[in-house]
Scaffold this motif. Sequence first.
Motif, short mmCIF file in Angstrom:
data_model
loop_
_atom_site.label_atom_id
_atom_site.label_comp_id
_atom_site.label_asym_id
_atom_site.label_seq_id
_atom_site.Cartn_x
_atom_site.Cartn_y
_atom_site.Cartn_z
N PHE A 3 3.79 5.05 1.17
CA PHE A 3 3.55 4.53 -0.08
C PHE A 3 4.78 5.22 -1.08
O PHE A 3 5.11 6.19 -0.88
CB PHE A 3 2.16 4.92 -0.83
CG PHE A 3 0.96 4.60 0.11
CD1 PHE A 3 0.80 3.32 0.12
CD2 PHE A 3 0.18 5.27 0.78
CE1 PHE A 3 -0.41 2.68 0.46
CE2 PHE A 3 -0.95 4.69 1.43
CZ PHE A 3 -1.27 3.31 1.30
N SER A 4 5.41 4.20 -1.71
CA SER A 4 6.28 4.49 -2.89
C SER A 4 5.89 4.74 -4.17
O SER A 4 5.28 4.03 -4.75
CB SER A 4 7.31 3.43 -2.74
OG SER A 4 8.37 3.73 -3.56
N PHE A 5 6.02 5.83 -4.77
CA PHE A 5 6.26 6.39 -6.26
C PHE A 5 7.39 6.53 -6.76
O PHE A 5 7.54 7.40 -7.80
CB PHE A 5 5.41 7.44 -6.16
CG PHE A 5 3.84 7.38 -5.86
CD1 PHE A 5 3.00 6.73 -6.75
CD2 PHE A 5 3.50 7.98 -4.54
CE1 PHE A 5 1.69 6.59 -6.31
CE2 PHE A 5 2.22 7.81 -4.29
CZ PHE A 5 1.27 7.14 -5.44
N LYS A 6 8.39 5.88 -6.42
CA LYS A 6 9.88 5.83 -6.72
C LYS A 6 10.00 5.46 -8.00
O LYS A 6 11.07 5.75 -8.71
CB LYS A 6 11.01 5.64 -5.64
CG LYS A 6 11.33 6.81 -4.87
CD LYS A 6 12.43 6.25 -3.88
CE LYS A 6 13.01 7.59 -3.02
NZ LYS A 6 14.44 7.20 -2.35
N ASN A 7 9.74 4.23 -8.08
CA ASN A 7 10.11 3.65 -9.44
C ASN A 7 8.97 2.62 -9.68
O ASN A 7 7.97 2.28 -8.94
CB ASN A 7 11.34 2.93 -9.54
CG ASN A 7 11.33 1.99 -8.04
OD1 ASN A 7 10.65 0.78 -7.99
ND2 ASN A 7 12.64 2.30 -7.41
N ASP A 8 9.12 1.72 -10.65
CA ASP A 8 8.06 0.74 -11.27
C ASP A 8 8.83 -0.74 -11.03
O ASP A 8 8.41 -1.71 -11.78
CB ASP A 8 7.43 0.99 -12.56
CG ASP A 8 8.52 1.56 -13.65
OD1 ASP A 8 9.95 1.67 -13.16
OD2 ASP A 8 8.27 2.18 -14.54
#
Length: 341
Positions: A3-8
């Motif tokens: 899961f990515s929480f790097k950017n929106d």
Amino acid sequence: MKFSFKNDYSEGCHPQILESLVRNNLDQQPGYGEDKYSLEAKKMLHEKIENPDSEIYFVSGGTQANLIVISSILRPYQCVISANAGHILNNETGAIEATGHKILGIENNEGKLFPTDIIPVLESHKNIPHQVMPKLVYISNSTELGTIYTKEELTNLSKFCKENNLYLFMDGARLGHALTSEISDLTLKDIAELTDVFYLGGTKNGALLGEAIIINNKELQPNFGFNIKQKGALLAKGRLLGIQFLELMKNDLYFNLAENANQQAMKIKKALTEMGFHFLADTYTNQIFPILSNELIDILSHQFDFYVWQKVDEEYSAIRLITSWCTPDEAVEEFIRQIRK
């Protein structure tokens, strides 16, 4: 699966936008932003900011918006004041400096600017004509640290800028998240009244691409279109931007998406707070910066993508978690579960 929480903006666009682009694909329209979709989107934006006299232009990205606005406003000998965390100072490859304008950075732990921060800069630039002239104050809302301006703070800053003959420009790449924060007391109408120029970011909030530049100061409106064309930002198929903003403005989709992203981030923040973790900044938007042990960060990185933002000491670092308009519930729940393990 990670899961990515790097950017929106890892994902594409909201399905409603994609469906509209396909549905209207063969509808012949004038180019260069004169299509009916762009005109209708501007009309809706005028209604939301409650200022029919503002001028609105669509461009493709945030760096492009910052570059065009700032380079069009300033004379060659004038400069920009920005917080040290400001996007123009750290993440735009010297785009503003490349146009010949110096950026004066101010250290602020919250990523915001206040009149008390700016006064020393003005005091130290009175050796006329041997120093650059401070002329524009650049702020972000929400900031690069996820913090937001209150109405009182923005009102005070706006008043200060007017009293000192400074323009106030708000980077609104994440303005939707700022306005829908649970602690926000600002509206689009307030921002239109208190800034000379701001932009409403679509790229980070459900659009494929696109930002809406909104010029409120009539002195800055004449001939702005020339700047957009000269900088290569005037899309021939301007409908691509118009359709997206039209869909985002319908039924407040834009604000609903931002609010959802904020709520997902607050779930993580609440869980981390309950477990005794601290944060680099106290944020109420879709960006949070928890301080974790380097060992825990290494473990989490096997299942989640995020940026290690700042080293606190030898054992602890702050990571940057960003939730998007479509961050799935299971990503948030799994992150919380892994922390609790």
